[in-house]
Design an enzyme around this catalytic site. Sequence first.
Site, PDB file in Angstrom:
ATOM      1  N   GLY A  33       0.594  20.613 -22.754  1.00  0.00           N
ATOM      2  CA  GLY A  33       0.383  21.056 -21.381  1.00  0.00           C
ATOM      3  C   GLY A  33       1.568  21.821 -20.845  1.00  0.00           C
ATOM      4  CG  ASN A  34       1.172  24.506 -17.838  1.00  0.00           C
ATOM      5  OD1 ASN A  34       1.266  24.345 -16.631  1.00  0.00           O
ATOM      6  ND2 ASN A  34       0.045  24.870 -18.425  1.00  0.00           N
ATOM      7  NE  ARG A  35       9.066  20.986 -17.691  1.00  0.00           N
ATOM      8  CZ  ARG A  35       9.319  19.701 -17.875  1.00  0.00           C
ATOM      9  NH1 ARG A  35       8.912  18.818 -16.987  1.00  0.00           N
ATOM     10  NH2 ARG A  35       9.992  19.303 -18.942  1.00  0.00           N
ATOM     11  CB  SER A  36       1.306  24.773 -13.489  1.00  0.00           C
ATOM     12  OG  SER A  36       0.773  25.244 -12.279  1.00  0.00           O
ATOM     13  CB  ALA A 105       0.043  27.553 -15.765  1.00  0.00           C
TER      14      ALA A 105
END
Length: 232
Positions: A33-36, A105
């Site tokens: 995943g990502n930090r958005s 994102a």
Amino acid sequence: ALALLGPADLAGRRVVVTAGGTREPLDPVRFLGNRSSGRQGAALAAEAARRGADVRLLAASVDEVARRTATAAGVAVTDVTTTAELRDAVRAAVADADVLVMAAAVADFRPAAPATGKIKKDGGAPPTLTLVENPDILAEVAADRPHPRLVVVGFAAETGEPEEVLALGRAKARRKGADLLAVNAVGTDRGFGDVTNAITVLDADGEVVGSGAGTKAEVAATLWDLVADRLR
Ligand code: CTP
Ligand code: CA
């Protein structure tokens, strides 16, 4: 009294905003995943609702602040997890929409074959992850619109010096085919003190059509001014 509430220039419009970050399963308990946080997307959705639009937020693992920003403004929220789910939700939602804003994102890649059971250590070599590229939701919708009046807007965060950011944004705007691409220069201090967001908005030819800076709410207002121009 209406004037105090700001413009109602999106009254009667149907708006779809994506926010947050998609997550791709590695196994039943782990993901890529990502930090958005989803806060910019939520601010965009809330501002559209304040201007009179009927807004749906497609929320990919947004945080609680983002969720509250949206719901407090009367935005309908649909939760999604993976890029495939987001893609399906976007396709369904844009059928009768006037505007799509892709602020999420989206994971560029996903594990080719998520494990069906939890991945275990077995004392051997660590597993190798094989990734495959995800579909580009924005480019797909821009190229294959459900109806010609849909306005398609993308968001791109880029790093580098202002000229580099603009060059990257121009190339991306032309590649994506969206009507507008908001380019957010991240990691540059432009002397606005606490101000953390600055966007330059490009059209499909990569030409600059506007810019704004400030809080996420102020950035949202700048973008909706430009979108409202396109809807007229
Ligand atoms: N986007 C999308 N689907 C993807 C990737 C991105 O719809 N698979 C959308 C994002 O929501 C955003 C825009 O495309 O509105 C720009 O995303 P960005 O990650 O900056 O662009 P990419 O084409 O993925 O290029 P990069 O290699 O710079 O990540
Ligand atoms: Ca990307």
